[in-house]
Design a protein around this motif. Structure first.
Motif, PDB file in Angstrom:
ATOM      1  N   LEU A  94       6.263  11.727   3.097  1.00  0.00           N
ATOM      2  CA  LEU A  94       5.227  12.174   2.299  1.00  0.00           C
ATOM      3  C   LEU A  94       4.596  10.933   1.880  1.00  0.00           C
ATOM      4  N   TYR A  95       4.537   9.692   1.967  1.00  0.00           N
ATOM      5  CA  TYR A  95       3.584   9.507   1.682  1.00  0.00           C
ATOM      6  C   TYR A  95       3.113   8.338   2.681  1.00  0.00           C
ATOM      7  N   TYR A 124       0.375  -1.525  -0.282  1.00  0.00           N
ATOM      8  CA  TYR A 124      -0.081   0.356  -0.080  1.00  0.00           C
ATOM      9  C   TYR A 124       1.205   0.774   0.366  1.00  0.00           C
ATOM     10  N   VAL A 125       0.488   2.243  -1.146  1.00  0.00           N
ATOM     11  CA  VAL A 125       1.190   3.695  -0.948  1.00  0.00           C
ATOM     12  C   VAL A 125      -0.132   4.446  -1.305  1.00  0.00           C
ATOM     13  N   GLY A 126      -0.398   5.117  -0.155  1.00  0.00           N
ATOM     14  CA  GLY A 126      -1.055   6.115   0.169  1.00  0.00           C
ATOM     15  C   GLY A 126      -1.034   7.660  -0.059  1.00  0.00           C
ATOM     16  N   GLN A 149      11.520   1.212  -4.078  1.00  0.00           N
ATOM     17  CA  GLN A 149      10.046   0.252  -4.248  1.00  0.00           C
ATOM     18  C   GLN A 149       9.037   1.208  -4.202  1.00  0.00           C
ATOM     19  N   PHE A 150       8.510   0.620  -5.243  1.00  0.00           N
ATOM     20  CA  PHE A 150       6.865   1.099  -5.709  1.00  0.00           C
ATOM     21  C   PHE A 150       5.883   0.816  -5.305  1.00  0.00           C
ATOM     22  N   LEU A 151       4.434   0.868  -5.259  1.00  0.00           N
ATOM     23  CA  LEU A 151       3.607  -0.350  -4.719  1.00  0.00           C
ATOM     24  C   LEU A 151       3.639  -1.568  -5.509  1.00  0.00           C
TER      25      LEU A 151
END
Length: 197
Positions: A131-132, A3-5, A106-108
């Motif tokens: 940041l996120y 998860y990345v919000g 590392q991306f979603l």
């Protein structure tokens, strides 16, 4: 990275994230994943070769002394996880000790595999720069190829203070070795008659 919000309406955060990725020594393809493909970055990792562990440890102790900090015998600058090597420290580590790591964003949906004993640091945007928000799932394991190195790490942990979070043997390497040998002996005994021909 499960998860990345990304908060809506805060365009300036994108610029901050881009700057962090660039300052983290990321390559152009990684930067394009963020700027052009609009993928969601969650963490910036710096991973070093296991063979450079002692050099990194020596460097961190040196920097600590320069800053007037103590280096107690029952603590370890790598296992304490009390340092973040920013761009200046990473550059100095390379110049003074010849140690250079790899920067990985590392991306979603990405998985980051860290080899046994490889010193690493993650700059997760939810804990360092806010940041996120991100959620990562981590799993430690012992591969047959790295049992020796995992056992060596376990021995390092024994010298840490009893209150240190890494003092316990999380990998349970001795148990893994015991059960692997027990299973191998059991299989050999079960097939003893076919092996003696």
């Amino acid at each position: 990275m499960v998860y990345v919000g990304i908060p809506k309406g805060q365009a300036d955060q994108e610029e901050e994230v881009l700057k962090t990725i660039q300052d983290g020594d990321s390559d152009e393809l990684t930067i394009k994943r963020f700027t052009e493909s609009r993928e969601k970055p969650g963490a910036l990792w710096h991973i070093y070769a296991a063979k450079d562990t002692e050099k990194i440890r020596e460097f961190l102790k040196k920097v600590a002394e320069e800053q007037g900090q103590e280096n107690p015998v029952d603590h370890d600058p790598i296992h304490d996880q009390s340092w973040y090597l920013d761009r200046l420290l990473r550059k100095r580590l390379h110049q003074e000790y010849g140690v250079q790591g790899w920067a990985i964003v590392q991306f979603l949906g990405d998985v980051v595999f860290i080899p046994a004993g490889a010193p690493h640091q993650a700059r997760t945007s939810d804990t360092v720069h806010n940041l996120y928000s991100c959620i990562k799932v981590a799993e430690d394991f012992v591969s047959p190829e790295h049992v020796k190195h995992c056992f060596w790490l376990t021995q390092e942990f024994r010298y840490l203070s009893h209150t240190h979070t890494n003092h316990e043997d999380k990998l349970q390497v001795k148990n893994v070795i015991y059960h692997a040998v027990k299973d191998a002996v059991g299989i050999l005994r079960a097939n003893e008659s076919s092996l003696s021909r």
